[in-house]
Design a protein around this motif. Structure first.
Motif, short mmCIF file in Angstrom:
data_model
loop_
_atom_site.label_atom_id
_atom_site.label_comp_id
_atom_site.label_asym_id
_atom_site.label_seq_id
_atom_site.Cartn_x
_atom_site.Cartn_y
_atom_site.Cartn_z
N GLY A 9 13.42 8.25 21.14
CA GLY A 9 13.48 7.06 20.19
C GLY A 9 12.03 6.67 19.84
O GLY A 9 11.18 7.08 20.77
N ALA A 10 11.77 5.80 19.03
CA ALA A 10 10.52 5.26 18.75
C ALA A 10 10.50 3.89 18.02
O ALA A 10 11.38 3.64 17.26
CB ALA A 10 9.48 6.20 18.03
N VAL A 11 9.51 3.22 18.07
CA VAL A 11 9.08 2.02 17.17
C VAL A 11 7.97 1.76 16.79
O VAL A 11 7.05 2.09 17.69
CB VAL A 11 9.87 0.66 18.02
N SER A 12 7.47 1.49 15.43
CA SER A 12 6.34 1.09 15.29
C SER A 12 6.19 -0.26 14.92
O SER A 12 7.02 -0.70 14.12
CB SER A 12 5.79 2.04 14.02
N VAL A 13 5.20 -1.07 15.03
CA VAL A 13 4.72 -2.53 14.84
C VAL A 13 3.70 -2.34 13.98
O VAL A 13 2.71 -2.07 14.50
CB VAL A 13 5.02 -3.51 15.90
N TRP A 14 3.76 -3.05 12.81
CA TRP A 14 2.52 -3.08 11.97
C TRP A 14 2.42 -4.09 10.89
O TRP A 14 3.51 -4.79 10.54
CB TRP A 14 2.37 -1.61 11.13
N VAL A 15 1.31 -4.15 10.11
CA VAL A 15 1.31 -4.94 8.97
C VAL A 15 0.51 -4.06 7.71
O VAL A 15 0.10 -3.07 8.22
CB VAL A 15 0.11 -6.01 9.22
N GLY A 16 1.07 -4.29 6.54
CA GLY A 16 0.55 -3.41 5.55
C GLY A 16 0.69 -4.03 4.19
O GLY A 16 1.36 -5.04 4.10
N LEU A 17 -0.06 -3.43 3.12
CA LEU A 17 -0.12 -3.73 1.92
C LEU A 17 0.90 -2.69 1.20
O LEU A 17 0.72 -1.49 1.54
CB LEU A 17 -1.12 -3.88 1.14
N ASP A 18 1.45 -2.91 -0.04
CA ASP A 18 2.37 -1.74 -0.64
C ASP A 18 3.64 -1.31 0.16
O ASP A 18 3.76 -1.78 1.34
CB ASP A 18 1.40 -0.80 -1.09
N GLY A 19 4.13 -0.35 -0.30
CA GLY A 19 5.29 0.24 0.23
C GLY A 19 6.83 -0.12 -0.04
O GLY A 19 7.85 0.68 -0.04
N GLN A 20 6.92 -1.31 -0.74
CA GLN A 20 8.08 -1.77 -1.34
C GLN A 20 8.16 -1.44 -2.93
O GLN A 20 7.64 -2.23 -3.64
CB GLN A 20 8.48 -3.32 -1.04
N SER A 76 4.10 3.77 -4.15
CA SER A 76 3.93 5.21 -3.57
C SER A 76 2.99 5.12 -2.63
O SER A 76 2.77 6.31 -1.85
CB SER A 76 3.51 6.19 -4.79
N THR A 77 2.28 4.02 -2.18
CA THR A 77 1.33 3.91 -0.91
C THR A 77 1.90 3.16 -0.17
O THR A 77 2.47 2.26 -0.45
CB THR A 77 0.01 4.01 -1.66
#
Length: 264
Positions: free
Chosen positions: A94-105, A108-109
């Motif tokens: 398994g895996a888990v990524s933890v992050w912050v970001g713009l767009d995605g909801q 397309s980016t």
């Protein structure tokens, strides 16, 4: 870990085989041979986050691979948060990524940066590494070490004057900072801002969510405002009727919450 989301949010792209093998060698990962086998071709080497469908503004969101908080319904130019890198064990793949970001909801980016912990085999040594991504390009790993318990701080900022993004990631425990600037893709609208724990893709398939226990995000802001002030919505990870991870309520200050693993 790109990352955009679908009504089952997207899963982000992962690193190229050579980059990941090199990163893992420095980050207490499984042997390079295992990493290379797991990412045998460039296409398969990227784990891609797919955007979630556009949610009702400020309503709770259910996602197939994201858990956390997302601000939607406006245009956003910055997001930031801090967290303590969670520890995982390789009792299961398994895996888990933890992050912050713009767009995605509903876009397309995804422009993002964060950390990932993964187990590619039962009883293997967990891999921990840091990355940035300008989805749909593949994720790019950093060579800096990441350890369980490290305090991480991340931000993504859009510069309107130059039409570029800057992703910055700091390991406050080990004392390193990485900063990457990159151009805006035509599909980027800055239509959402997220603070997320994710079950990423590997070789084109969503990985089981690693048991990360819980991760607490602090100092989380969108455009300099708290998540509460930005009317960020909860994002609950659930598939096939099974809830896999849930964000807790925002703190009284409106800028902190704990995301908790429930099921793989």
């Amino acid at each position: 870990m790109p990352r955009r989301a679908t009504a089952r949010p997207r899963t982000r792209p992962r690193s190229y085989a050579r980059s990941l093998a090199a990163a893992c060698a420095m980050l207490l990962c499984a042997p390079p041979a295992a990493a290379a086998a797991a990412t045998s071709t460039p296409a398969a080497a990227s784990a891609v986050s797919t955007p979630a469908g556009t949610p009702a503004a400020h309503a709770g969101i259910t996602s197939g691979n994201w858990s956390g908080y997302a601000a939607t319904g406006s245009t956003y130019h910055s997001v930031s948060a801090s967290w303590t890198q969670p520890r995982i064990s390789c009792a299961a793949v398994g895996a888990v990524s933890v992050w912050v970001g713009l767009d995605g909801q509903g876009t397309s980016t995804v422009e993002q940066t964060g950390t990932q912990a993964e187990c590619t085999a039962v009883n293997a040594t967990p891999r921990y590494f840091a990355w940035w991504e300008n989805y749909p390009d593949p994720e790019s790993p950093y060579r800096d070490a990441v350890r369980p318990g490290d305090t991480m701080t991340a931000s993504v900022t859009y510069d309107r004057a130059h039409d570029t993004y800057t992703a910055e990631l700091t390991d406050e425990t080990l004392g390193w900072t990485e900063t990457k600037s990159f151009p805006r893709y035509g599909g980027a609208t800055n239509g959402s801002a997220e603070v997320i724990a994710e079950a990423p893709n590997r070789n084109g398939s969503r990985q089981p969510l690693a048991n990360f226990g819980s991760v607490t995000f602090t100092r989380a802001t969108v455009d300099g405002r708290t998540l509460a002030a930005a009317s960020a919505a909860t994002v609950t990870m659930a598939r096939n009727g099974v809830t896999e991870a849930v964000p807790g309520p925002l703190s009284g200050s409106g800028d902190s919450f704990t995301d908790t693993w429930k099921h793989s």
